[in-house]
Design a protein around this motif. Structure first.
Motif, short mmCIF file in Angstrom:
data_model
loop_
_atom_site.label_atom_id
_atom_site.label_comp_id
_atom_site.label_asym_id
_atom_site.label_seq_id
_atom_site.Cartn_x
_atom_site.Cartn_y
_atom_site.Cartn_z
N ARG A 72 96.27 -1.74 -3.06
CA ARG A 72 95.71 -1.26 -2.16
C ARG A 72 96.74 -2.40 -0.84
NH1 ARG A 72 90.87 1.28 -0.57
NH2 ARG A 72 91.19 2.31 -2.99
N ILE A 73 96.22 -3.63 -0.70
CA ILE A 73 96.55 -4.62 0.07
C ILE A 73 98.43 -4.19 -0.04
CG2 ILE A 73 97.27 -6.83 0.54
CD1 ILE A 73 94.40 -7.41 -1.30
N LEU A 74 99.26 -3.92 -1.03
CA LEU A 74 100.33 -3.78 -0.75
C LEU A 74 100.81 -2.67 -0.09
CD1 LEU A 74 102.01 -5.17 -3.88
CD2 LEU A 74 102.18 -6.52 -1.73
N ASP A 75 99.90 -1.75 -0.10
CA ASP A 75 100.33 -0.56 0.73
C ASP A 75 99.35 -0.93 1.86
OD1 ASP A 75 100.80 1.43 -1.88
OD2 ASP A 75 98.95 1.93 -2.20
N ARG A 80 101.68 -1.01 7.63
CA ARG A 80 100.91 -1.57 9.09
C ARG A 80 99.94 -1.16 9.52
NH1 ARG A 80 105.52 -3.62 11.19
NH2 ARG A 80 107.95 -3.01 10.47
N LYS A 81 98.51 -1.44 8.31
CA LYS A 81 97.59 -1.30 8.91
C LYS A 81 96.55 -3.11 9.12
CE LYS A 81 96.23 2.38 6.14
NZ LYS A 81 95.36 3.07 5.08
N ALA A 210 97.92 -13.24 -8.19
CA ALA A 210 98.12 -11.98 -8.84
C ALA A 210 98.98 -11.67 -7.47
CB ALA A 210 97.40 -10.71 -8.72
N LEU A 211 98.59 -11.60 -6.24
CA LEU A 211 99.50 -10.63 -5.37
C LEU A 211 101.33 -11.93 -4.99
CD1 LEU A 211 97.58 -9.94 -1.61
CD2 LEU A 211 98.96 -8.73 -2.89
N SER A 212 100.69 -12.91 -5.68
CA SER A 212 102.54 -13.45 -5.71
C SER A 212 103.39 -13.26 -6.21
CB SER A 212 101.60 -15.03 -5.10
OG SER A 212 101.02 -15.41 -4.07
N VAL A 213 102.83 -13.21 -8.08
CA VAL A 213 104.08 -12.26 -8.92
C VAL A 213 103.81 -11.29 -8.56
CG1 VAL A 213 103.46 -11.50 -11.42
CG2 VAL A 213 101.84 -13.39 -10.62
#
Length: 585
Positions: A72-75, A80-81, A210-213
């Motif tokens: 969800r965050i990467l989307d 550009r939300k 998790a985001l960094s990975v």
């Protein structure tokens, strides 16, 4: 109404288990005994406990909702939300907020954060804040340390078109937030995550990991993100210690390595906090340094309504701004201490006037600060050994705000629910809770609550509180070598408390002194050994100390006292009994 006397209980001495662990691990019998006292009896478990290697951390992918949150965050970044990190105002919430914000900043993703005002908005997500953020164009909210019980707020966010990613560690209701929200929580129903007792900042750390990975497209995180995660580990450590979560399993690992990183390579903001707290940079920090020197400064800002400045301090890369903000927090902490001392005196006067014979204390005052009553309530529980509720009556308003603290075996949230007819609102858990009450119902509530407490306790009064002691020890055993051994059990905290020792038949040496009107200091002697003992907030027990004919038994924690480059051992009192012989339960 004097302080309640505690029943001293000396933990069993399992000589065979202690000898076996001492020999197999090649550790001192003292350390072996303390490990056995903590339920660590097998060599493999003892090695994991003492080593606490980073390899013991659990993969963030195992946490419920984690992969969906990363998606969800990467989307949102791709589309550009407008993203907002919404945190709580305490140490755990502000450090967790800073962890996520600094990752977005590192990735050069536009980000904003929001921390509610404790006095004006209260804890967690609130409707007005959500509407305001929506009006500012926010499309995605990532909560930190809050939200898992915010059913109505999450529903409103969905109606407004805001995507919710809720990261939390608090207790859940029977119903979970809906509206398409992604929930990241180690104890969600059906969870297979191996450790459920993370703090909010640790959950945020796991999300950053998790985001960094995922961004690195490899199991190994890119070097620049790895360094950022190590800075985040420092922040997570502050939240873990301040939130008093069990320092076992991966919490122990995170704090142990986070303290090392803070000691060796603090961030700009944390360095400024260390300096303002009179903690030497590059000295080996302990969890208690965080708990008693750093955390109160951070929490003071939230209690007095300016927690946003904490996040700004933790994020800044400018040393001058960091020093300015750290000094501001230091001033707020001094203000908090002054308010707290005044409130404690007032509360003790009320307790001694109205509390005699009551199974619980429900006290109110028009001058009390709503952000500080929880601290004072905790001190009264320790002093009187019974559940305590303090209510701050708001000047000119028809209601008051209450903070409740309990004792083992008395579930505060259940007790409040039994008295809910007198309350506007309430919430919390077994040991701590909050409430809102109409001013004209305080007296009725007091009677109903005390009646409930009396019915709960078998004799109509709370049981005598128990003080569990690790070992009995002669004064001559207090050495620097012993303290070095005890350091191996660091970090100390919840579920791994600093060991308590009992030494009896000590001779008072010289006249006891009162420090700052509230603390008690004196010297004790046994044979050729002589040590200083200090009892914080024990000044009112001076006459009791002197009633033992010059003899006293102490329960204490041995501590280093470094002054002008010289290290001495000092006994930090937890309790004492006048006379030569200890009365053990």
């Amino acid at each position: 109404m004097p302080h309640v006397a505690k029943a001293w209980h000396l933990k069993p001495h399992d000589a065979l288990a202690i000898r076996a662990l001492s020999q197999s691990m090649r550790i001192s019998p003292v350390i072996a005994q303390l490990l056995v006292n903590r339920g660590v009896t097998e060599e493999a478990d003892a090695r994991r406990f003492l080593d606490a290697g980073m390899n013991l951390l659990h993969s963030p992918k195992l946490m419920p909702g984690m992969e969906a949150a990363v998606d969800r965050i990467l989307d949102a970044i791709k589309d550009r939300k407008k993203i907002c990190v919404y945190g709580d105002y305490d140490v755990d919430g502000t450090t967790g907020t800073a962890i996520l914000v600094q990752l977005f900043q590192k990735l050069q993703v536009p980000i904003q954060f929001y921390v509610p005002n404790r006095l004006g908005e209260g804890y967690g997500l609130n409707m007005d804040a959500l509407r305001n953020l929506h009006a500012e164009g926010v499309q995605v909210i990532i909560s930190v340390d809050c939200g898992i019980a915010a059913l109505e707020e999450t529903k409103l966010a969905s109606e407004l078109g805001i995507e919710m990613i809720i990261t939390d560690h608090h207790e859940m209701r029977d119903e979970l937030p809906g509206g398409g929200a992604v929930l990241v929580h180690p104890r969600l129903p059906g969870s297979l995550y191996p450790w459920g007792s993370l703090s909010g900042s640790a959950v945020a750390f796991k999300l950053a990991w998790a985001l960094s990975v995922r961004i690195s497209n490899h199991d190994r995180v890119r070097p620049e993100l790895r360094e950022l995660l190590m800075d985040s580990l420092c922040l997570a450590t502050l939240g873990l210690v301040a939130d008093v979560v069990p320092l076992q399993d991966e919490n122990r690992v995170l704090v142990k390595h986070g303290l090392k990183r803070i000691s060796e390579q603090p961030t700009v903001g944390i360095r400024a906090l260390l300096e303002s707290s009179k903690l030497g940079v590059e000295q080996q920090l302990r969890a208690e340094d965080i708990a008693f020197r750093i955390a109160p400064r951070i929490n003071a800002a939230g209690r007095l309504g300016c927690a946003r400045s904490v996040v700004e301090l933790l994020l800044t890369q400018c040393p001058d701004q960091a020093r300015e903000l750290a000094d501001f927090l230091d001033q707020r902490n001094t203000q908090r201490q002054q308010i707290e001392r005044r409130m404690l005196e007032q509360a003790q006067e009320l307790a001694e006037r109205d509390g005699e014979g009551r199974p619980a204390l429900v006290l109110s005052h028009p001058d009390w600060h709503a952000g500080i009553i929880g601290i004072v309530a905790g001190k009264l529980v320790d002093r009187y050994g019974r559940p305590v509720i303090l209510i701050a009556q708001h000047d000119g308003k028809p209601f008051g705000t209450g903070s409740a603290r309990s004792i083992p075996g008395f579930e505060m949230h259940t007790a409040l629910d039994a008295c809910r007819d007198d309350l506007i609102a309430h919430g919390g858990h077994a040991m701590a809770a909050g409430l809102k009450i109409a001013a004209d119902r305080i007296d009725s509530f007091r009677e109903r609550f005390c009646e409930y407490a009396a019915q709960h306790f078998p004799q109509g009064i709370p049981p005598v509180p128990k003080l569990s002691i690790d070992a009995e020890m002669p004064l001559s055993s207090l050495t620097i070598g012993l303290l070095n051994d005890l350091d191996r059990l660091e970090p100390y905290g919840a579920d791994n408390p600093r060991p308590l020792f009992l030494t009896g038949n000590l001779q008072l040496d010289g006249e006891p002194r009162i420090l700052k009107d509230v603390h008690l200091k004196f010297f004790v002697r046994s044979g050729n050994s002589r040590f200083a003992a200090i009892g914080f907030y024990m000044a009112d027990r001076l006459d009791e100390l002197l009633s033992g004919g010059g003899k006293v038994c102490l329960v204490y924690r041995p501590k280093r006292n470094v002054w002008q480059g010289q290290t001495n051992i000092e006994m930090e009192l937890v309790d004492f009994q006048p006379g030569p012989d200890a009365d053990l339960a």
